[in-house]
Write an enzyme that holds these catalytic residues in place. Sequence first.
Site, PDB file in Angstrom:
ATOM      1  N   GLY A  13      -4.179  -6.028  -5.266  1.00 10.94           N
ATOM      2  CA  GLY A  13      -5.057  -5.115  -6.009  1.00 10.94           C
ATOM      3  C   GLY A  13      -5.321  -5.664  -7.405  1.00 10.94           C
ATOM      4  O   GLY A  13      -4.447  -6.294  -7.997  1.00 10.94           O
ATOM      5  N   LYS A  76      -6.047  -7.959   1.506  1.00  6.56           N
ATOM      6  CA  LYS A  76      -6.002  -8.168   2.963  1.00  6.56           C
ATOM      7  C   LYS A  76      -5.772  -9.632   3.304  1.00  6.56           C
ATOM      8  O   LYS A  76      -5.317  -9.959   4.394  1.00  6.56           O
ATOM      9  CB  LYS A  76      -7.331  -7.739   3.585  1.00  6.56           C
ATOM     10  N   ARG A  86     -13.504 -14.762  17.552  1.00  6.48           N
ATOM     11  CA  ARG A  86     -13.349 -15.584  18.761  1.00  6.48           C
ATOM     12  C   ARG A  86     -13.867 -14.784  19.954  1.00  6.48           C
ATOM     13  O   ARG A  86     -13.359 -13.688  20.222  1.00  6.48           O
ATOM     14  CB  ARG A  86     -11.883 -15.975  18.940  1.00  6.48           C
ATOM     15  N   ASP A 117       4.041  -8.105  -5.180  1.00  5.32           N
ATOM     16  CA  ASP A 117       5.061  -8.525  -4.211  1.00  5.32           C
ATOM     17  C   ASP A 117       4.466  -9.101  -2.923  1.00  5.32           C
ATOM     18  O   ASP A 117       4.972 -10.098  -2.392  1.00  5.32           O
ATOM     19  CB  ASP A 117       6.050  -7.390  -3.918  1.00  5.32           C
ATOM     20  N   THR A 139       1.047  -6.392 -11.514  1.00  7.36           N
ATOM     21  CA  THR A 139       0.814  -5.128 -10.811  1.00  7.36           C
ATOM     22  C   THR A 139       0.962  -3.974 -11.786  1.00  7.36           C
ATOM     23  O   THR A 139       1.860  -3.978 -12.633  1.00  7.36           O
ATOM     24  CB  THR A 139       1.762  -4.869  -9.611  1.00  7.36           C
ATOM     25  N   ASP A 141       2.011  -1.286 -10.919  1.00  6.80           N
ATOM     26  CA  ASP A 141       3.151  -0.480 -10.451  1.00  6.80           C
ATOM     27  C   ASP A 141       4.474  -0.848 -11.129  1.00  6.80           C
ATOM     28  O   ASP A 141       5.427  -0.071 -11.083  1.00  6.80           O
ATOM     29  CB  ASP A 141       3.338  -0.656  -8.931  1.00  6.80           C
ATOM     30  N   ASP A 143       6.730  -2.834 -10.162  1.00  8.51           N
ATOM     31  CA  ASP A 143       7.815  -2.729  -9.169  1.00  8.51           C
ATOM     32  C   ASP A 143       8.309  -4.082  -8.651  1.00  8.51           C
ATOM     33  O   ASP A 143       9.007  -4.147  -7.634  1.00  8.51           O
ATOM     34  CB  ASP A 143       7.354  -1.861  -7.977  1.00  8.51           C
ATOM     35  N   ARG A 185       2.652   3.360  -5.950  1.00  7.43           N
ATOM     36  CA  ARG A 185       3.212   3.095  -4.610  1.00  7.43           C
ATOM     37  C   ARG A 185       4.599   3.710  -4.461  1.00  7.43           C
ATOM     38  O   ARG A 185       4.778   4.878  -4.715  1.00  7.43           O
ATOM     39  CB  ARG A 185       3.211   1.596  -4.334  1.00  7.43           C
ATOM     40  N   GLN A 288      -6.947   4.063 -13.191  1.00 12.74           N
ATOM     41  CA  GLN A 288      -5.738   3.539 -13.830  1.00 12.74           C
ATOM     42  C   GLN A 288      -5.705   2.028 -13.866  1.00 12.74           C
ATOM     43  O   GLN A 288      -4.961   1.437 -14.637  1.00 12.74           O
ATOM     44  CB  GLN A 288      -4.494   4.029 -13.067  1.00 12.74           C
TER      45      GLN A 288
END
Length: 362
Positions: A13, A76, A86, A117, A139, A141, A143, A185, A288
Amino acid sequence: MNLNGVGILTGGGDCPGLNAVIRIVVKAAQREHGARTIGFMDGFAGLVENRHRVLTPGDVSGLASVGGTILGTSNKANPFSHPILRGGETVREDLSDWAITNFRNLELDALVVVGGDGTQSIANRLHLKGLPVVGVPKTIDNDLAGTDRTFGFNSAVQRVTEALDNIHTTAMSHHRVMVVEVMGRYAGWIALAGGVAGGGDVILIPEIPYKLEKVAEVIEKRADWGRRFTIVVIAEGAKPKGGEMTISRTVDDSPDPVRLGGCGVVLANQIEDLTGVESRAVILGHLQRGGSPTAFDRNLATRYGHAALRYAAEGKFGHMVALRGTEMLPVPLSEAVDHLRLVPSDHPLVQAARAGGVSFGD
Ligand code: F6P
């Protein structure tokens, strides 16, 4: 080691400060090492698909104050499970060797991977396959294990604090309970730091499961004292004692298939039903993590980017730059991704908040 060429990518993110890292890496690579920098587009997708651009100091000038990432990002993209078409169907394949070949063909000496992470776990796997990787911890977060602080966190906390300042006046005017859901999270760092700074009366974090009755008690006690409004800050990963986190949806095309969200609305309705006090929920969401980084995050990101380049020149691959106290030091990527850094229930800020009358719903 002499650096001739450096690669950089941003993964996961987005968060404020990514561009400040890119800026210093490009500038210092040229000024201190005479090295060129190549940026891979959209995180690891650019490495697999060979999508990249040359970055010059002119390209990154003025970027320290700009939010997001000029390279694009993705939560992702994963070279070990890359989507390909395919026979008319999308299947996932391990294209990590392909990614490494693309990197080698560009004759680069190091890859600076900026991410949280999930991104650093992939960086670690690529390092184990021989890619010369240095990680930079990003991040909102906060974390990531191994470092005291990730860049982006301070900016997110600032956004939450400002939002809570604004929420106060409308909560007071309408004598309402305002439930403010924040990101983070599985960790409560943003809720804790933003909630304390913004004067939250109740702060609910994943690390301390709450009881609805305890939250209602606070609202009722405050009403007895003539305080006819209450601000509840709830982390998206918070859960009632014996209950579960609120999941907005699960997806199957991401390393983290769980999308958290919605606990604020659920809680606001429960509070209104139980206490009879009119309640509203606000989800701060991506506000945020968008926009300009704070001065703190610009400087932290700049130190991180510079240190990452130094570790690359020293051949300290497979490490992530970490802040411990006021010092920068390299920690093995394997340690950084080993576990998430959660809020200890006896953290000094938790204790100070409790001393000032804040309830954690326990
Ligand atoms: O990890 C950063 C973060 O903003 C979390 O706080 C949040 O749960 C998640 O990313 C949301 O990510 P996205 O909307 O990009 O899937």
